[in-house]
Enzyme design. Structure first.
Site, PDB file in Angstrom:
ATOM      1  N   ASP A 177      -9.287  -6.163  -4.250  1.00  0.00           N
ATOM      2  CA  ASP A 177      -8.837  -4.977  -3.519  1.00  0.00           C
ATOM      3  C   ASP A 177      -9.808  -3.825  -3.766  1.00  0.00           C
ATOM      4  O   ASP A 177      -9.933  -3.334  -4.891  1.00  0.00           O
ATOM      5  CB  ASP A 177      -7.425  -4.582  -3.963  1.00  0.00           C
ATOM      6  CG  ASP A 177      -6.759  -3.599  -3.018  1.00  0.00           C
ATOM      7  OD1 ASP A 177      -7.475  -2.772  -2.414  1.00  0.00           O
ATOM      8  OD2 ASP A 177      -5.528  -3.643  -2.896  1.00  0.00           O
ATOM      9  N   HIS A 209      -7.274  -5.912   0.165  1.00  0.00           N
ATOM     10  CA  HIS A 209      -6.154  -5.006   0.411  1.00  0.00           C
ATOM     11  C   HIS A 209      -5.393  -5.449   1.658  1.00  0.00           C
ATOM     12  O   HIS A 209      -5.616  -4.959   2.763  1.00  0.00           O
ATOM     13  CB  HIS A 209      -6.660  -3.578   0.568  1.00  0.00           C
ATOM     14  CG  HIS A 209      -5.563  -2.554   0.539  1.00  0.00           C
ATOM     15  ND1 HIS A 209      -4.936  -2.177  -0.641  1.00  0.00           N
ATOM     16  CD2 HIS A 209      -4.968  -1.839   1.517  1.00  0.00           C
ATOM     17  CE1 HIS A 209      -4.014  -1.273  -0.376  1.00  0.00           C
ATOM     18  NE2 HIS A 209      -4.013  -1.049   0.940  1.00  0.00           N
ATOM     19  N   SER A 231       0.836  -1.210   0.000  1.00  0.00           N
ATOM     20  CA  SER A 231       0.000   0.000   0.000  1.00  0.00           C
ATOM     21  C   SER A 231       0.872   1.262   0.000  1.00  0.00           C
ATOM     22  O   SER A 231       1.613   1.477  -0.945  1.00  0.00           O
ATOM     23  CB  SER A 231      -0.942  -0.053   1.205  1.00  0.00           C
ATOM     24  OG  SER A 231      -1.956   0.909   1.115  1.00  0.00           O
TER      25      SER A 231
END
Length: 336
Positions: free
Chosen positions: A123, A163, A37
């Site tokens: 995600d 995610h 991320s």
């Protein structure tokens, strides 16, 4: 005894300083960055700012270099939701211009490097289209910059996970994005990252048997500049590295809300990197961010939109300079 007691009381009152970083016997040809991320964006920034130091990178749920352009609104829209889509050609042109101007390192050092981009189909935080734009960035960089034809780009976007960073264990959170953002997916992302960056393991993998150390991150500020990081970071040292054998190095960047202040030692112990580090003889550096309201970074993200200054994604940025300094202190010198 009286002086011993006074010393103990003094240590209790002031706090024990974290030990300084060791000097390892590092192989400069086996140094890489990886991140999830915001850590993925940071890994890309480090590779572009210091390609001489980090020719290999693993990007998990991240987008193209320079995506935010110093604007938080762009970070939240184009660089996370994918609307509007990033102009990949313009980002490649800007990256090339920065390298030519000396704001970043020379791209020629990526000639035999690699970018491995891993992202999940499910995600909902960083859209798959954003991660695909990240892969397209590297592909166009390879195809347009002279001398980079051998630069490898691996786009791994076919797996079903949300995610998070998938781990080998199974559970019910693979399709969720919940703290500590380690998805029990039955897929060992750390092992795949090591295989992609370092090749097949030279010996079998088992439980981690090395030492996870803390170190004083403030001691490595460059020119006294505050990079807006936590007081302490982590370094995992495999037994072979501690014994003085030649080792590689992986710098692993956590994601937002995944720093030690938020999740304890979950990322630095449970992400899976350490046991693979033993198998590959690779030390793992786990730098840590800190949350703040001024500048605005309440989720303790790595700076990929400019909260630390306008040079945040170049080799003049406070965080990239700090990371490069720490790696140099460990034993890997860049080609300045």
């Amino acid at each position: 005894m009286r002086w011993t007691a006074l010393l103990v009381l003094g240590l209790l009152a002031t706090g024990v300083q974290a030990a300084p970083l060791p000097k390892l016997k590092l192989d400069p040809h086996r140094v890489a960055v990886a991140g999830l991320s915001s850590g993925a964006y940071m890994a890309t920034q480090m590779q572009l700012a210091y390609p001489d130091m980090f020719p290999y990178a693993a990007i998990v749920a991240g987008g193209p270099y320079g995506c935010a352009g110093g604007k938080l609104d762009a970070a939240l829209s184009s660089c996370m939701k994918g609307t509007p889509g990033a102009d990949v050609s313009a980002l490649v042109a800007k990256a090339t211009q920065r390298a030519d101007a000396g704001d970043n390192g020379a791209l020629k050092y990526l000639a035999h490097g690699k970018a491995y981009l891993l992202h999940g189909r499910d995600d909902a935080l960083v859209a798959p289209s954003v991660a695909e734009a990240g892969a397209q960035f590297y592909q166009r960089l390879r195809d347009t910059v002279p001398g980079l034809k051998a630069f490898q780009v691996v786009d791994d976007g076919h797996r079903a996970f949300a995610h998070n960073l998938p781990i080998a264990a199974t559970g019910d959170d693979c399709d969720k994005s919940v703290s500590p953002y380690l998805g029990h997916c039955g897929f060992d992302a750390a092992g795949e990252i090591f295989a992609q960056l370092y090749g097949k393991p030279p010996h079998a993998v088992g439980d981690a048997k090395g030492e996870l150390r803390t170190f004083d991150q403030n001691a490595y500020r460059v020119g006294g500049v505050d990079p807006l990081l936590a007081d302490e970071g982590y370094l995992y040292v495999p037994p072979a590295c501690a014994a003085g054998k030649p080792c590689g190095l992986l710098v692993a960047f956590h994601g937002c809300k995944q720093n030690a202040a938020a999740v304890g030692e979950a990322f630095v112990k449970d992400a899976g990197f350490n046991r693979w580090a033993d198998a590959y003889d690779v030390a793992v550096l786990y730098p840590q961010t800190r949350a703040s309201m001024a500048p605005l970074n309440p989720q303790a993200c790595w700076d990929w939109w400019g909260y630390s200054g306008s040079d945040y994604d170049t080799r003049r940025g406070a965080q990239p300079r700090w990371v490069a300094n720490v790696v140099e202190q460990l034993g890997v010198a860049g080609k300045h």
